[in-house]
Design a protein around this motif. Structure first.
Motif, PDB file in Angstrom:
ATOM      1  N   ALA A  54      41.754  42.042  22.969  1.00 42.66           N
ATOM      2  CA  ALA A  54      41.716  43.200  23.867  1.00 42.66           C
ATOM      3  C   ALA A  54      43.079  43.863  23.870  1.00 42.66           C
ATOM      4  O   ALA A  54      44.081  43.237  24.166  1.00 42.66           O
ATOM      5  N   VAL A  55      43.121  45.121  23.550  1.00 37.19           N
ATOM      6  CA  VAL A  55      44.369  45.871  23.506  1.00 37.19           C
ATOM      7  C   VAL A  55      44.611  46.536  24.848  1.00 37.19           C
ATOM      8  O   VAL A  55      43.731  47.184  25.393  1.00 37.19           O
ATOM      9  N   VAL A  56      45.798  46.348  25.386  1.00 37.39           N
ATOM     10  CA  VAL A  56      46.203  46.989  26.626  1.00 37.39           C
ATOM     11  C   VAL A  56      47.465  47.761  26.318  1.00 37.39           C
ATOM     12  O   VAL A  56      48.340  47.276  25.625  1.00 37.39           O
ATOM     13  N   SER A  57      47.567  48.978  26.842  1.00 36.94           N
ATOM     14  CA  SER A  57      48.731  49.796  26.503  1.00 36.94           C
ATOM     15  C   SER A  57      49.998  49.205  27.108  1.00 36.94           C
ATOM     16  O   SER A  57      49.943  48.424  28.045  1.00 36.94           O
ATOM     17  N   THR A  58      51.124  49.630  26.602  1.00 35.18           N
ATOM     18  CA  THR A  58      52.406  49.159  27.122  1.00 35.18           C
ATOM     19  C   THR A  58      52.707  49.779  28.483  1.00 35.18           C
ATOM     20  O   THR A  58      53.686  49.423  29.109  1.00 35.18           O
ATOM     21  N   GLN A  59      51.865  50.714  28.941  1.00 39.08           N
ATOM     22  CA  GLN A  59      52.048  51.322  30.253  1.00 39.08           C
ATOM     23  C   GLN A  59      51.512  50.432  31.367  1.00 39.08           C
ATOM     24  O   GLN A  59      51.816  50.643  32.527  1.00 39.08           O
ATOM     25  N   SER A  60      50.672  49.443  31.038  1.00 41.91           N
ATOM     26  CA  SER A  60      50.076  48.586  32.058  1.00 41.91           C
ATOM     27  C   SER A  60      51.148  47.782  32.773  1.00 41.91           C
ATOM     28  O   SER A  60      52.014  47.189  32.149  1.00 41.91           O
ATOM     29  N   THR A  61      51.077  47.750  34.095  1.00 36.14           N
ATOM     30  CA  THR A  61      52.035  46.953  34.845  1.00 36.14           C
ATOM     31  C   THR A  61      51.369  45.957  35.771  1.00 36.14           C
ATOM     32  O   THR A  61      52.002  45.021  36.203  1.00 36.14           O
ATOM     33  N   GLY A  62      50.082  46.169  36.077  1.00 30.76           N
ATOM     34  CA  GLY A  62      49.421  45.263  37.004  1.00 30.76           C
ATOM     35  C   GLY A  62      48.078  44.797  36.489  1.00 30.76           C
ATOM     36  O   GLY A  62      47.386  45.513  35.776  1.00 30.76           O
ATOM     37  N   LEU A  63      47.744  43.567  36.867  1.00 25.10           N
ATOM     38  CA  LEU A  63      46.468  42.989  36.487  1.00 25.10           C
ATOM     39  C   LEU A  63      45.834  42.358  37.715  1.00 25.10           C
ATOM     40  O   LEU A  63      46.488  41.622  38.450  1.00 25.10           O
ATOM     41  N   ILE A  64      44.577  42.691  37.940  1.00 24.52           N
ATOM     42  CA  ILE A  64      43.779  42.001  38.945  1.00 24.52           C
ATOM     43  C   ILE A  64      42.751  41.223  38.142  1.00 24.52           C
ATOM     44  O   ILE A  64      41.916  41.816  37.466  1.00 24.52           O
ATOM     45  N   LYS A  65      42.844  39.902  38.190  1.00 25.03           N
ATOM     46  CA  LYS A  65      42.033  39.072  37.298  1.00 25.03           C
ATOM     47  C   LYS A  65      41.008  38.242  38.065  1.00 25.03           C
ATOM     48  O   LYS A  65      41.130  38.042  39.276  1.00 25.03           O
ATOM     49  N   ASN A  66      40.017  37.779  37.321  1.00 23.29           N
ATOM     50  CA  ASN A  66      39.032  36.819  37.802  1.00 23.29           C
ATOM     51  C   ASN A  66      38.167  37.299  38.962  1.00 23.29           C
ATOM     52  O   ASN A  66      37.648  36.479  39.722  1.00 23.29           O
ATOM     53  N   ALA A  67      38.000  38.595  39.126  1.00 19.31           N
ATOM     54  CA  ALA A  67      37.146  39.065  40.224  1.00 19.31           C
ATOM     55  C   ALA A  67      35.723  38.576  39.993  1.00 19.31           C
ATOM     56  O   ALA A  67      35.209  38.663  38.879  1.00 19.31           O
ATOM     57  N   ARG A  68      35.110  38.045  41.027  1.00 16.36           N
ATOM     58  CA  ARG A  68      33.728  37.588  40.875  1.00 16.36           C
ATOM     59  C   ARG A  68      32.839  38.763  40.490  1.00 16.36           C
ATOM     60  O   ARG A  68      31.969  38.642  39.640  1.00 16.36           O
ATOM     61  N   GLN A  69      33.086  39.913  41.152  1.00 12.21           N
ATOM     62  CA  GLN A  69      32.350  41.132  40.812  1.00 12.21           C
ATOM     63  C   GLN A  69      33.282  42.328  40.926  1.00 12.21           C
ATOM     64  O   GLN A  69      34.138  42.375  41.799  1.00 12.21           O
TER      65      GLN A  69
END
Length: 120
Positions: A1-16
């Motif tokens: 999965a490619v994510v741009s270098t502009q990404s600064t935040g990740l919200i992970k593992n959301a059930r939905q």
């Protein structure tokens, strides 16, 4: 999965994650709503430096690509609604409708009696 270098935040593992616009549309027509509404299971959201959603995915993401990571395990993420309308102050009130509602009147009953949002 490619994510741009502009990404600064990740919200992970959301059930939905509930998506109202599945292709990042700025708005939907009434005909588009039923097919655009999606619920993703076990998904993540990447956010750019301006706080805009950059990507929503169900594929694994490399956490080291992000400045901050929030674990949303067991949680549901739903887009917020911003309803930016106003009502003029002292243009009238609808207090008489409260008694009608207590007696079981529907919004349409109140509207037919001359009340509702058009009254003020």
């Amino acid at each position: 999965a490619v994510v741009s270098t502009q990404s600064t935040g990740l919200i992970k593992n959301a059930r939905q994650i509930v998506l109202v616009c599945d292709k990042m549309q700025p708005h939907l027509t009434a005909q588009e709503i039923p097919s655009a509404f999606k619920v993703l299971e076990n998904a993540s959201i990447s956010v750019d430096k301006n706080g805009n959603i950059e990507r929503v995915a169900t594929q694994p993401v490399n956490e080291s690509d992000f400045d901050s990571v929030i674990d949303a395990s067991g949680m549901c993420i739903i887009r917020g609604l911003v309803d930016g309308h106003t009502h003029p102050v002292w243009a009238g009130d609808r207090v008489h409708e409260f008694a009608m509602k207590l007696k079981g009147a529907s919004y349409m009953d109140i509207h037919k009696a001359g009340g509702g949002i058009g009254f003020t």
